[in-house]
Design a protein around this motif. Structure first.
Motif, short mmCIF file in Angstrom:
data_model
loop_
_atom_site.label_atom_id
_atom_site.label_comp_id
_atom_site.label_asym_id
_atom_site.label_seq_id
_atom_site.Cartn_x
_atom_site.Cartn_y
_atom_site.Cartn_z
N ASP A 8 -35.10 32.69 -49.72
CA ASP A 8 -35.82 31.62 -49.04
C ASP A 8 -35.60 30.25 -49.68
OD1 ASP A 8 -36.83 33.35 -47.15
OD2 ASP A 8 -38.78 33.58 -48.14
N TRP A 9 -35.56 30.19 -51.00
CA TRP A 9 -35.40 28.88 -51.65
C TRP A 9 -34.06 28.25 -51.30
CZ3 TRP A 9 -31.54 27.90 -55.17
CH2 TRP A 9 -30.92 29.01 -55.77
N VAL A 10 -33.04 29.08 -51.07
CA VAL A 10 -31.73 28.55 -50.68
C VAL A 10 -31.82 27.99 -49.26
CG1 VAL A 10 -29.33 29.17 -50.14
CG2 VAL A 10 -30.42 30.03 -52.23
N LEU A 11 -32.52 28.69 -48.38
CA LEU A 11 -32.67 28.22 -47.00
C LEU A 11 -33.44 26.89 -46.96
CD1 LEU A 11 -33.46 31.61 -45.23
CD2 LEU A 11 -31.27 30.40 -45.35
N VAL A 12 -34.43 26.76 -47.82
CA VAL A 12 -35.20 25.51 -47.89
C VAL A 12 -34.29 24.36 -48.31
CG1 VAL A 12 -37.02 24.31 -49.18
CG2 VAL A 12 -37.43 26.61 -48.28
N ARG A 13 -33.46 24.58 -49.32
CA ARG A 13 -32.53 23.54 -49.78
C ARG A 13 -31.50 23.22 -48.72
NH1 ARG A 13 -31.58 22.95 -55.46
NH2 ARG A 13 -30.40 21.15 -54.76
N ARG A 14 -31.03 24.25 -48.00
CA ARG A 14 -30.05 24.04 -46.93
C ARG A 14 -30.64 23.15 -45.84
NH1 ARG A 14 -28.18 29.11 -43.55
NH2 ARG A 14 -27.35 29.83 -45.53
N ARG A 15 -31.90 23.43 -45.47
CA ARG A 15 -32.56 22.60 -44.46
C ARG A 15 -32.73 21.17 -44.96
NH1 ARG A 15 -35.22 27.51 -43.31
NH2 ARG A 15 -36.89 27.05 -44.77
N ARG A 48 -25.44 22.50 -36.29
CA ARG A 48 -25.84 23.68 -37.08
C ARG A 48 -26.18 23.30 -38.52
NH1 ARG A 48 -21.58 25.92 -34.06
NH2 ARG A 48 -20.18 25.71 -35.82
N ILE A 49 -25.41 22.36 -39.09
CA ILE A 49 -25.68 21.91 -40.46
C ILE A 49 -27.00 21.15 -40.50
CG2 ILE A 49 -24.89 20.34 -42.28
CD1 ILE A 49 -21.98 21.13 -41.38
N GLU A 50 -27.21 20.23 -39.56
CA GLU A 50 -28.45 19.44 -39.55
C GLU A 50 -29.66 20.33 -39.34
OE1 GLU A 50 -26.92 15.07 -37.99
OE2 GLU A 50 -28.30 16.22 -36.74
N GLN A 51 -29.53 21.38 -38.56
CA GLN A 51 -30.65 22.29 -38.29
C GLN A 51 -30.87 23.30 -39.42
OE1 GLN A 51 -32.73 22.02 -35.61
NE2 GLN A 51 -31.58 20.16 -35.21
N GLY A 52 -29.92 23.36 -40.36
CA GLY A 52 -30.03 24.32 -41.46
C GLY A 52 -29.62 25.72 -41.07
N HIS A 53 -28.94 25.86 -39.92
CA HIS A 53 -28.51 27.18 -39.45
C HIS A 53 -27.17 27.59 -40.03
CE1 HIS A 53 -31.84 27.29 -36.75
NE2 HIS A 53 -31.42 26.26 -36.05
N ALA A 54 -26.43 26.64 -40.58
CA ALA A 54 -25.12 26.94 -41.14
C ALA A 54 -25.05 26.41 -42.56
CB ALA A 54 -24.02 26.29 -40.30
N SER A 55 -24.33 27.14 -43.38
CA SER A 55 -24.10 26.72 -44.76
C SER A 55 -22.74 26.02 -44.79
CB SER A 55 -24.09 27.95 -45.66
OG SER A 55 -23.88 27.58 -46.99
N PRO A 56 -22.74 24.69 -44.90
CA PRO A 56 -21.47 23.97 -44.80
C PRO A 56 -20.58 24.18 -46.02
CG PRO A 56 -23.23 22.46 -45.36
CD PRO A 56 -23.87 23.80 -45.11
N LEU A 57 -19.30 24.21 -45.75
CA LEU A 57 -18.32 24.25 -46.84
C LEU A 57 -18.36 22.93 -47.58
CD1 LEU A 57 -15.26 25.71 -44.91
CD2 LEU A 57 -16.73 26.91 -46.54
N LEU A 58 -18.02 22.96 -48.84
CA LEU A 58 -17.97 21.73 -49.63
C LEU A 58 -17.03 20.72 -48.97
CD1 LEU A 58 -18.65 20.05 -52.09
CD2 LEU A 58 -16.88 21.30 -53.35
N ASP A 59 -15.90 21.17 -48.48
CA ASP A 59 -14.95 20.26 -47.83
C ASP A 59 -15.62 19.52 -46.66
OD1 ASP A 59 -13.11 21.23 -49.60
OD2 ASP A 59 -11.85 22.20 -48.10
N ASN A 60 -16.45 20.23 -45.89
CA ASN A 60 -17.13 19.59 -44.76
C ASN A 60 -18.20 18.61 -45.23
OD1 ASN A 60 -15.50 20.85 -42.92
ND2 ASN A 60 -16.93 22.52 -42.52
N LEU A 61 -18.88 18.93 -46.31
CA LEU A 61 -19.85 17.98 -46.86
C LEU A 61 -19.16 16.71 -47.33
CD1 LEU A 61 -22.32 20.24 -48.87
CD2 LEU A 61 -22.77 19.00 -46.74
N ILE A 62 -17.98 16.87 -47.93
CA ILE A 62 -17.21 15.72 -48.38
C ILE A 62 -16.80 14.87 -47.17
CG2 ILE A 62 -15.00 15.01 -49.42
CD1 ILE A 62 -15.36 17.48 -51.32
#
Length: 77
Positions: A8-15, A48-62
């Motif tokens: 859960d704590w990972v999902l909270v950070r992802r959101r 999906r990233i903004e909603q916290g439904h997907a865990s973005p790759l580092l490359d995509n965050l960059i």
């Protein structure tokens, strides 16, 4: 074998990361479509990233940070 869902704590950070991206995108007055275009991604991925439904790759965050003209640390802070 499928991997276990993240704790859960990972999902909270992802959101939280998704919320920061959404806020920075709104501040820059960009639509999801425009941000996706600038980042070389598709709109659904941004959503999906903004909603916290997907865990973005580092490359995509960059890519997103670059498209928003903001330091990567401001997305994941």
């Amino acid at each position: 074998m499928p991997s276990a869902p993240p704790p859960d704590w990972v999902l909270v950070r992802r959101r939280a990361v998704g919320e920061r991206i959404r806020a920075l995108r709104a501040q820059a007055r960009l639509s999801q479509e425009k941000l996706a275009e600038r980042a070389g991604m598709d709109r659904q991925a941004i959503n999906r990233i903004e909603q916290g439904h997907a865990s973005p790759l580092l490359d995509n965050l960059i890519r997103i940070a670059d498209a928003l003209d903001t330091p990567l640390r401001d997305l994941v802070g």
